[in-house]
Structure formats: C-alpha cells, structure tokens
Design a protein around this motif. Structure first.
Motif, PDB file in Angstrom:
ATOM      1  N   PHE A 135      -3.341  14.500  -5.498  1.00 44.90           N
ATOM      2  CA  PHE A 135      -2.142  13.762  -5.878  1.00 44.90           C
ATOM      3  C   PHE A 135      -0.948  14.410  -5.195  1.00 44.90           C
ATOM      4  O   PHE A 135      -0.762  15.623  -5.287  1.00 44.90           O
ATOM      5  N   GLU A 136      -0.133  13.605  -4.509  1.00 48.03           N
ATOM      6  CA  GLU A 136       0.958  14.130  -3.704  1.00 48.03           C
ATOM      7  C   GLU A 136       2.348  13.841  -4.269  1.00 48.03           C
ATOM      8  O   GLU A 136       3.352  14.070  -3.599  1.00 48.03           O
ATOM      9  N   GLY A 137       2.414  13.327  -5.495  1.00 48.70           N
ATOM     10  CA  GLY A 137       3.733  13.032  -6.065  1.00 48.70           C
ATOM     11  C   GLY A 137       4.400  11.876  -5.336  1.00 48.70           C
ATOM     12  O   GLY A 137       3.746  10.930  -4.897  1.00 48.70           O
ATOM     13  N   PHE A 138       5.725  11.943  -5.180  1.00 45.81           N
ATOM     14  CA  PHE A 138       6.454  10.918  -4.447  1.00 45.81           C
ATOM     15  C   PHE A 138       6.493  11.256  -2.963  1.00 45.81           C
ATOM     16  O   PHE A 138       6.669  12.424  -2.584  1.00 45.81           O
ATOM     17  N   ALA A 139       6.334  10.258  -2.117  1.00 49.81           N
ATOM     18  CA  ALA A 139       6.473  10.456  -0.678  1.00 49.81           C
ATOM     19  C   ALA A 139       7.906  10.903  -0.373  1.00 49.81           C
ATOM     20  O   ALA A 139       8.840  10.479  -1.046  1.00 49.81           O
ATOM     21  N   PRO A 140       8.104  11.766   0.624  1.00 53.51           N
ATOM     22  CA  PRO A 140       9.458  12.205   0.976  1.00 53.51           C
ATOM     23  C   PRO A 140      10.368  11.023   1.313  1.00 53.51           C
ATOM     24  O   PRO A 140       9.923  10.026   1.900  1.00 53.51           O
ATOM     25  N   ARG A 141      11.650  11.160   0.954  1.00 58.74           N
ATOM     26  CA  ARG A 141      12.606  10.071   1.171  1.00 58.74           C
ATOM     27  C   ARG A 141      12.984   9.899   2.642  1.00 58.74           C
ATOM     28  O   ARG A 141      13.063   8.788   3.146  1.00 58.74           O
ATOM     29  N   SER A 165       8.831   4.484  -3.718  1.00 60.34           N
ATOM     30  CA  SER A 165       9.819   3.519  -4.170  1.00 60.34           C
ATOM     31  C   SER A 165       9.549   2.179  -3.497  1.00 60.34           C
ATOM     32  O   SER A 165       9.209   2.139  -2.304  1.00 60.34           O
ATOM     33  N   PRO A 166       9.696   1.067  -4.219  1.00 59.38           N
ATOM     34  CA  PRO A 166       9.499  -0.230  -3.557  1.00 59.38           C
ATOM     35  C   PRO A 166      10.460  -0.440  -2.395  1.00 59.38           C
ATOM     36  O   PRO A 166      10.129  -1.126  -1.426  1.00 59.38           O
ATOM     37  N   ARG A 167      11.635   0.179  -2.456  1.00 60.16           N
ATOM     38  CA  ARG A 167      12.622   0.024  -1.377  1.00 60.16           C
ATOM     39  C   ARG A 167      12.188   0.727  -0.093  1.00 60.16           C
ATOM     40  O   ARG A 167      12.609   0.346   0.994  1.00 60.16           O
ATOM     41  N   ARG A 168      11.372   1.764  -0.233  1.00 61.71           N
ATOM     42  CA  ARG A 168      10.951   2.533   0.942  1.00 61.71           C
ATOM     43  C   ARG A 168       9.503   2.268   1.344  1.00 61.71           C
ATOM     44  O   ARG A 168       9.004   2.869   2.301  1.00 61.71           O
ATOM     45  N   LEU A 169       8.801   1.421   0.611  1.00 62.22           N
ATOM     46  CA  LEU A 169       7.376   1.232   0.865  1.00 62.22           C
ATOM     47  C   LEU A 169       7.102   0.743   2.280  1.00 62.22           C
ATOM     48  O   LEU A 169       6.207   1.250   2.960  1.00 62.22           O
ATOM     49  N   ALA A 170       7.850  -0.253   2.751  1.00 59.17           N
ATOM     50  CA  ALA A 170       7.603  -0.797   4.091  1.00 59.17           C
ATOM     51  C   ALA A 170       7.768   0.286   5.153  1.00 59.17           C
ATOM     52  O   ALA A 170       6.942   0.407   6.072  1.00 59.17           O
ATOM     53  N   ASP A 171       8.828   1.091   5.051  1.00 62.99           N
ATOM     54  CA  ASP A 171       9.046   2.162   6.017  1.00 62.99           C
ATOM     55  C   ASP A 171       7.936   3.204   5.932  1.00 62.99           C
ATOM     56  O   ASP A 171       7.459   3.707   6.956  1.00 62.99           O
ATOM     57  N   CYS A 172       7.508   3.525   4.713  1.00 67.65           N
ATOM     58  CA  CYS A 172       6.446   4.515   4.531  1.00 67.65           C
ATOM     59  C   CYS A 172       5.140   4.036   5.168  1.00 67.65           C
ATOM     60  O   CYS A 172       4.452   4.807   5.854  1.00 67.65           O
ATOM     61  N   LEU A 173       4.809   2.781   4.954  1.00 71.02           N
ATOM     62  CA  LEU A 173       3.563   2.258   5.518  1.00 71.02           C
ATOM     63  C   LEU A 173       3.629   2.178   7.046  1.00 71.02           C
ATOM     64  O   LEU A 173       2.633   2.439   7.731  1.00 71.02           O
ATOM     65  N   ARG A 174       4.800   1.846   7.587  1.00 72.52           N
ATOM     66  CA  ARG A 174       4.952   1.848   9.049  1.00 72.52           C
ATOM     67  C   ARG A 174       4.762   3.257   9.608  1.00 72.52           C
ATOM     68  O   ARG A 174       4.102   3.448  10.634  1.00 72.52           O
ATOM     69  N   ASP A 175       5.352   4.239   8.926  1.00 68.74           N
ATOM     70  CA  ASP A 175       5.180   5.622   9.372  1.00 68.74           C
ATOM     71  C   ASP A 175       3.726   6.056   9.241  1.00 68.74           C
ATOM     72  O   ASP A 175       3.224   6.822  10.069  1.00 68.74           O
ATOM     73  N   ALA A 176       3.042   5.582   8.200  1.00 67.25           N
ATOM     74  CA  ALA A 176       1.633   5.927   8.012  1.00 67.25           C
ATOM     75  C   ALA A 176       0.787   5.380   9.154  1.00 67.25           C
ATOM     76  O   ALA A 176      -0.146   6.043   9.630  1.00 67.25           O
ATOM     77  N   VAL A 177       1.093   4.167   9.602  1.00 66.91           N
ATOM     78  CA  VAL A 177       0.380   3.592  10.750  1.00 66.91           C
ATOM     79  C   VAL A 177       0.580   4.471  11.976  1.00 66.91           C
ATOM     80  O   VAL A 177      -0.364   4.767  12.720  1.00 66.91           O
ATOM     81  N   ALA A 178       1.821   4.920  12.189  1.00 66.97           N
ATOM     82  CA  ALA A 178       2.124   5.742  13.363  1.00 66.97           C
ATOM     83  C   ALA A 178       1.417   7.089  13.318  1.00 66.97           C
ATOM     84  O   ALA A 178       0.955   7.596  14.344  1.00 66.97           O
ATOM     85  N   GLU A 179       1.339   7.699  12.134  1.00 65.54           N
ATOM     86  CA  GLU A 179       0.790   9.039  12.020  1.00 65.54           C
ATOM     87  C   GLU A 179      -0.715   9.074  11.771  1.00 65.54           C
ATOM     88  O   GLU A 179      -1.395  10.015  12.182  1.00 65.54           O
ATOM     89  N   LEU A 180      -1.229   8.051  11.083  1.00 64.69           N
ATOM     90  CA  LEU A 180      -2.631   8.085  10.647  1.00 64.69           C
ATOM     91  C   LEU A 180      -3.501   7.033  11.327  1.00 64.69           C
ATOM     92  O   LEU A 180      -4.725   7.066  11.196  1.00 64.69           O
ATOM     93  N   GLY A 181      -2.856   6.084  11.997  1.00 68.36           N
ATOM     94  CA  GLY A 181      -3.604   5.008  12.636  1.00 68.36           C
ATOM     95  C   GLY A 181      -3.672   3.776  11.758  1.00 68.36           C
ATOM     96  O   GLY A 181      -3.789   3.880  10.530  1.00 68.36           O
ATOM     97  N   GLY A 182      -3.592   2.617  12.369  1.00 65.13           N
ATOM     98  CA  GLY A 182      -3.560   1.369  11.621  1.00 65.13           C
ATOM     99  C   GLY A 182      -4.845   1.016  10.910  1.00 65.13           C
ATOM    100  O   GLY A 182      -4.839   0.183  10.000  1.00 65.13           O
ATOM    101  N   GLU A 183      -5.965   1.645  11.285  1.00 69.10           N
ATOM    102  CA  GLU A 183      -7.256   1.288  10.698  1.00 69.10           C
ATOM    103  C   GLU A 183      -7.607   2.074   9.440  1.00 69.10           C
ATOM    104  O   GLU A 183      -8.589   1.760   8.774  1.00 69.10           O
TER     105      GLU A 183
END
Length: 278
Positions: A135-141, A165-183
């Motif tokens: 468990f990683e708590g809240f993702a960094p802002r 946060s719902p306000r940051r979810l889209a940005d977080c998921l985009r960053d996740a694609v960049a760092e972890l790969g879209g698959e």
C-alpha cells in the motif's frame, strides 16, 4: 491505575449498514470520540441512530500532534477514547498514528474495532493477484515526484494499491503509462460501496484514455505487479548455442522467445544477439 484505553474504529466507506455492532456500541459509550471530521461523525451517528454521549473533538492531520497530549492524558485518567476517520480504518492515510504510538510508548491499551477499508476492498474486487501486495498511500501531488515514485514501482512484483485525487487521476495515469508502459494492468475503483460504485479494469493506456475527460468521487487504484525482467544475457547465450548448431539467428530467436513469451520482444533479442557479436 484507572482502566483507560484507546479504540480505533473502522467506519463505513459509504453504506452505514457496513458499520459493525462494536463500532455502534463504542460510538454510544466512549468518553471521548476523536473524529477526522466532526460533522461527518454526527451524520454517521444519525444514520446509525446512535446518540454520542461522550465529548467530541476533532483529530485531523493539521492538529493531531497538538491533540495527542490531552488525549493521552484522557486515557491515562481512565477514559475510553475512540478514534474514527471519515471513512475506513484510522491511520491508513488518515490521522491516528501519533496517538497510537504515544499510547504504546506509555504502555496504555490500544484496541481496534475492525471493519471497512478501501485498500482491502479495492484489492478484493480488482481481480489482480492478492497473495502479496503493498500500500503506497496517496500518489505524490507534483508531477516530478509522481514520476519518480512511479519509476520506483517499475520492478515491484507485488500488486500495489494507492489512493489518488479525482482531479489528478488523469495526469497520474498518463505518467504511469510513461513510466511503466501502457500494457501494465490496473484497476480504478471509484466510490467503493456507494450508490455509484464503479470498477474499471484494463491496461494503463486504456484507463488513461477513460480518465481524460475527468472523474468524480473517491478513487482507489490497484496496479498489477511487474512481470519479472528476462535474463537477457542468458537468452542471447541460448540463441548463440542454437546458431552454433546450424540454426539461423532469426529462427533461433523465435524458438527462444516461444519458450519465454513474456521475456523480451523478438526484435530486442535479435538486436542483443547482433550486439554480442560485434
């Protein structure tokens, strides 16, 4: 010494009926109720038809350190102090840790009234491996910190649960694609146990596309563990062994990849073989 104690009470994520009988009893009998939000506490008590007879105080991130001495003194004097967060288990990305630590250091009894937790609820419904998880708590802002944090999960083989946060979810998921790969597989859980509960499963790329237009509600994300990286030198050595027996490089790469389909791509292995011969 008087018989005081600290109680940690898990509160419903959305459905009041999820409250345990022990929580209901404690709300009605505790000498002090320390709540993350006193208004939400009273709303819950009304839904549960409970009359809170004890003193109600606020306990949130900004005031927890200053509240600890008085609450510790209450327990030492023989009071039952009940700690509740807005929803779910106290201390799990919610206040309470400092008070629990202070009571433990003082040798005072600490008990838990178990119940709802967004972490384990999301993990259970995700459909991802649950034998081992973190468990990683809240993702960094901030984006830079978030990208660094996501990069640290690139080789994490355990399923990972975190809040966003719902306000940051889209940005977080985009960053996740960049760092972890879209698959990489993931699950976004929205409004768990509530009327508009939604559980979306897919790849990070698919979930990033879904979130781009905005999301509302409480969000918990479950991220699949990383697939172990291939031992590329060992695969190259196997290709070279096969080609030494007369097989073409292309065919040897295909055979090795067929035996380890999630290891590396055929092109990556082919290029590594050629580099090994330079």
């Amino acid at each position: 010494m008087p018989d005081g104690r600290l109680l940690l009470g898990a509160t419903p994520l959305g459905q009041p009926a999820d409250a345990s009988p022990r929580l209901v009893a404690a709300l009605g009998t505790a000498d002090v109720v320390a709540a993350e939000d006193t208004r939400r506490l009273r709303t819950l008590a009304k839904a549960l038809d409970v009359h809170i007879t004890g003193r109600v105080v606020s306990l949130f991130d900004a005031n927890e350190a200053s509240r600890v001495p008085a609450l510790l003194a209450d327990v030492e004097a023989g009071a039952t102090v009940l700690v509740v967060s807005d929803a779910g288990m106290p201390l799990i990305s919610d206040p309470g840790y400092r008070l629990v630590a202070a009571c433990a250091d003082a040798g005072l009894p600490v008990s838990c009234l178990p119940g709802p937790s967004a972490v384990t609820t999301a993990l259970a419904v995700s459909g991802l491996a649950s034998e081992r998880f973190c468990f990683e708590g809240f993702a960094p802002r901030k984006q830079a910190a978030r990208r660094t944090w996501l990069a640290s999960l690139a080789d994490e083989r355990r399923t990972c649960v975190f809040f966003e946060s719902p306000r940051r979810l889209a940005d977080c998921l985009r960053d996740a694609v960049a760092e972890l790969g879209g698959e990489r597989r993931a699950v976004v859980c929205r409004e768990l146990t509530k009327t508009h509960e939604e559980v979306l499963r897919g790849t990070l790329a698919e979930l990033a596309d879904w979130a781009v237009d905005g999301v509302l509600g409480e969000i918990t994300v479950v991220l699949a563990g990383a697939t172990p990286r291939a031992d590329l030198p060992a695969l190259v050595a196997e290709v070279n062994r096969l080609t030494g027996d007369g097989m073409r490089v292309k065919d040897a790469c295909a055979q090795v990849i067929a035996a380890a389909p999630s290891a590396v791509s055929r092109r990556e292995l082919y290029d590594a073989v050629l580099r090994s011969r330079d």
